[in-house]
Write an enzyme that holds these catalytic residues in place. Structure first.
Site, short mmCIF file in Angstrom:
data_model
loop_
_atom_site.label_atom_id
_atom_site.label_comp_id
_atom_site.label_asym_id
_atom_site.label_seq_id
_atom_site.Cartn_x
_atom_site.Cartn_y
_atom_site.Cartn_z
N CYS A 106 0.84 -1.19 0.00
CA CYS A 106 0.00 0.00 0.00
C CYS A 106 0.87 1.24 0.00
CB CYS A 106 -0.89 -0.01 1.24
SG CYS A 106 -1.92 1.46 1.34
N CYS A 112 -1.75 5.93 6.55
CA CYS A 112 -3.09 5.43 6.90
C CYS A 112 -3.03 4.63 8.21
CB CYS A 112 -3.60 4.54 5.77
SG CYS A 112 -5.15 3.71 6.14
N CYS A 115 -3.25 -0.54 8.16
CA CYS A 115 -2.51 -1.82 8.13
C CYS A 115 -1.04 -1.61 8.46
CB CYS A 115 -2.61 -2.44 6.74
SG CYS A 115 -4.28 -2.55 6.15
N CYS A 201 -7.61 0.55 -1.65
CA CYS A 201 -7.20 -0.12 -0.42
C CYS A 201 -6.85 -1.57 -0.77
CB CYS A 201 -8.36 -0.07 0.58
SG CYS A 201 -8.01 -1.02 2.05
N GLN A 277 -19.23 -11.06 9.02
CA GLN A 277 -17.77 -11.09 9.01
C GLN A 277 -17.27 -10.56 7.66
OE1 GLN A 277 -16.43 -11.72 11.81
NE2 GLN A 277 -17.83 -13.03 12.93
N TYR A 316 -25.54 -14.22 20.58
CA TYR A 316 -24.95 -13.22 19.67
C TYR A 316 -24.82 -13.83 18.27
CZ TYR A 316 -23.20 -11.84 24.32
OH TYR A 316 -23.07 -11.54 25.66
N GLU A 337 -30.21 -13.00 19.36
CA GLU A 337 -29.59 -11.85 18.71
C GLU A 337 -30.41 -10.59 19.02
OE1 GLU A 337 -26.87 -11.02 16.62
OE2 GLU A 337 -27.93 -9.11 16.63
N ASP A 384 -20.26 -15.16 20.84
CA ASP A 384 -19.50 -14.34 19.87
C ASP A 384 -19.94 -12.89 20.03
OD1 ASP A 384 -18.03 -13.35 17.79
OD2 ASP A 384 -19.15 -14.33 16.20
N CYS A 411 -13.58 -11.04 18.81
CA CYS A 411 -12.73 -10.15 18.01
C CYS A 411 -11.90 -9.26 18.93
CB CYS A 411 -13.57 -9.30 17.06
SG CYS A 411 -14.86 -8.39 17.91
N GLU A 450 -8.71 -12.60 15.86
CA GLU A 450 -9.93 -13.22 16.39
C GLU A 450 -9.44 -14.39 17.26
OE1 GLU A 450 -12.67 -11.79 14.90
OE2 GLU A 450 -14.28 -13.03 15.71
C1 LIG Z 1 -19.42 -10.13 16.63
S1 LIG Z 1 -21.05 -10.21 16.05
C2 LIG Z 1 -21.20 -11.94 15.76
C3 LIG Z 1 -22.33 -12.37 14.90
C4 LIG Z 1 -22.25 -13.81 14.35
N1 LIG Z 1 -21.82 -14.76 15.33
C5 LIG Z 1 -21.33 -13.85 13.14
O1 LIG Z 1 -20.18 -14.30 13.26
O2 LIG Z 1 -21.79 -13.42 12.07
C6 LIG Z 1 -21.94 -9.89 17.47
C7 LIG Z 1 -23.43 -9.91 17.32
O3 LIG Z 1 -24.01 -9.75 18.61
C8 LIG Z 1 -25.15 -8.94 18.52
N2 LIG Z 1 -25.34 -8.40 19.88
C9 LIG Z 1 -24.75 -7.34 20.45
N3 LIG Z 1 -25.14 -7.22 21.75
C10 LIG Z 1 -26.00 -8.23 21.99
C11 LIG Z 1 -26.73 -8.66 23.13
N4 LIG Z 1 -26.65 -8.01 24.28
N5 LIG Z 1 -27.49 -9.75 23.02
C12 LIG Z 1 -27.58 -10.43 21.84
N6 LIG Z 1 -26.91 -10.09 20.72
C13 LIG Z 1 -26.13 -9.00 20.80
C14 LIG Z 1 -24.81 -7.93 17.44
O4 LIG Z 1 -25.99 -7.40 16.86
C15 LIG Z 1 -24.01 -8.80 16.46
O5 LIG Z 1 -24.85 -9.38 15.48
#
Ligand SMILES: C[S@@+](CC[C@H](N)C(=O)[O-])C[C@H]1O[C@@H](n2cnc3c(N)ncnc32)[C@H](O)[C@@H]1O
Length: 459
Positions: A106, A112, A115, A201, A277, A316, A337, A384, A411, A450
């Site tokens: 880059c 920037c 990276c 990018c 992702q 999540y 979710e 997650d 993450c 991650e």
């Molecule tokens: C890092 S992402 C992971 C999503 C999924 N596992 C993926 O890999 O595509 C975190 C997710 O948690 C949801 N989230 C955030 N706070 C939350 C909560 N208190 N309860 C349930 N879901 C939540 C967000 O909307 C988001 O979709």
């Protein structure tokens, strides 16, 4: 702080009243200072950390981006905090053994904020990310030695450049007055809060870079109509002809457009502005790994073989990435979710992929514990959460429920390490055994990693 200790410098860190954060005091600005120094460490944010030996005999720790251990660099110190200073990278005087500037792709490297690790061969980036995980656990997990197993090797991304399927360049416009025609559109300058003009990018996909170039011209032509700054959105979408397997890529620029993405044979659809992702090349590796961890037998004892838990709760769950890709290994999946749009995508993604054993619940992850009917002993949970990790309300309910297995995908390994410490140090969670912790590289060339931790409740 480790470095300061090793040099005999003060490490009197003040913490906030709740003890949850450090107070880093800033010394009065003293103008810029140029210096030459040796870089000895690489921080978890991908910045080099050097030792600056001043003429009066004092030693200062200086953070210099775009430098790595072994480098001797020229830097411009612009801010002095209580325990370290921040500097702009100026130039490499002599590169360390790992540095290979021919790898940098880059032209905005060193400008920037994106990276910072491009000069580090990929294998070494992966080793550094493993080290970040090791340090996060040793600093934030706070459990006795031997509880966290040796951190596994970081699994790399098949694509090291051209992998980002989402790009969000932005621009600012002055609050009042004239908007210049050459307003920079791009990304934030390293160490500052203003945007620098960046027209491509290299970590984003070719399709995104193509559309981005065209959109920049359109935005520039209309720049005087913007009253406020804005963030542009580019999201790659892929359609596959299911008989010929021919693929066709397109790029969504409206957050309400629907993106289609394939992970192995599963097809996911979600609104371009919602969470998914951003590196599709690594997703088969991650989802297969998570699936394999859910299937680990509970006991390999020759007298008492115990199969893996048969129910899965995906807290999540987003648009159902793990719920759907892991659904075949269990009898029943419940995803939870907080985003209304994501939960309805997860439901329709399950239908489209002919997954009949998954249901999705809208709400805070903590509500799931009131709804779970499956026996904890036969239930695995995938966690997650966003970067801030799980809150104590969620973790306390998890500790009352005690799922047989936990696969925690994160993450932000620092909050993951903190949350594992919370679970393992609580008397209710002391029977958990940590099977493994290992990183996955979703963002090559950047400092992000991650981390996936697997825990199983002992009998
Ligand atoms: C890092 S992402 C992971 C999503 C999924 N596992 C993926 O890999 O595509 C975190 C997710 O948690 C949801 N989230 C955030 N706070 C939350 C909560 N208190 N309860 C349930 N879901 C939540 C967000 O909307 C988001 O979709």
């Amino acid at each position: 702080m480790e470095l300061r200790k090793s040099l005999g410098l003060a490490v009197d860190l003040k913490t906030s009243e709740d003890g949850n954060s450090f107070i880093i005091e800033q010394r009065p600005p003293a103008g810029f200072r140029y210096t030459e120094l040796d870089v000895v460490k690489l921080s978890s944010t991908g910045d080099g950390i050097g030792i600056d030996r001043l003429e009066d005999g004092t030693i200062e720790i200086v953070v210099v981006p775009y430098s790595i251990p072994g480098d001797r660099v020229k830097a411009k110190v612009y801010k002095t905090l209580e325990h370290y200073s921040l500097a702009d990278f100026e130039e490499v005087i002599s590169g360390g053994p790992a540095r290979d500037d021919s790898l940098v792709k880059c032209r905005y490297f060193t400008q920037c904020a994106g990276c910072q690790l491009q000069m580090l061969p990929y294998e070494q980036q992966l080793r550094h990310k493993r080290e970040v995980i090791v340090r996060a656990y040793s600093n934030f997990c706070r459990v006795s030695d031997g509880i966290i197993p040796e951190v596994g090797d970081t699994i790399g991304s098949p694509l090291e450049y051209g992998y980002r399927t989402k790009l969000t360049p932005h621009f600012d416009v002055p609050r009042k007055g004239h908007v210049p025609a050459d307003t920079p559109i791009g990304f934030t300058k390293k160490g500052r809060s203003y945007v620098i003009d960046i027209e491509e990018c290299p970590i984003a996909t070719l399709a995104i870079n193509d559309v981005y170039k065209k959109e920049r011209i359109r935005v520039r032509d209309n720049i005087s109509s913007y009253k406020r700054g804005a963030t542009l959105l580019f999201r790659e979408s892929m359609e596959m002809d299911e008989t010929t397997n021919d693929t066709q890529k397109s790029v969504c620029i409206d957050s309400k457009d629907t993106v289609t993405e394939y992970v192995n044979s599963y097809r996911f659809k979600y609104p371009a502005g919602d969470f998914f992702q951003c590196n599709s090349s690594v997703l088969p590796r991650v989802t297969e790994y998570v699936n394999s961890q859910l299937q680990l037998p509970l006991s390999n004892d020759e007298y008492k073989s115990m199969p893996a838990p048969k129910y899965l709760v995906d807290a999540y769950c987003g648009s159902g990435l793990f719920s759907i890709t892991c659904s075949q290994s269990v009898e029943e999946v419940i995803g939870v979710e907080i985003s209304h749009k994501s939960v309805s995508c997860a439901t329709s993604n399950a239908q489209e992929n002919k997954i009949a054993n998954a249901e999705f619940v809208l709400g805070d992850a903590a509500v799931i514990f009131k709804k779970i009917r499956t026996p904890p002993n036969e239930t695995s949970m995938i966690l997650d959460p966003p970067r801030k990790g799980c809150d104590s309300n969620f973790l306390n309910q998890l500790l009352d429920y005690l799922p047989r297995r936990i696969v925690y995908v994160s993450c932000n390994v620092h909050t993951q390490a903190r949350d594992l410490g919370y679970i393992l140090n609580d008397p209710r969670g002391s029977n958990y055994y940590v099977n493994s912790v290992r990183g996955f590289d979703f963002f090559p060339q950047t400092h992000h990693v991650e981390s996936v931790a697997v825990l199983t409740l002992r009998d």
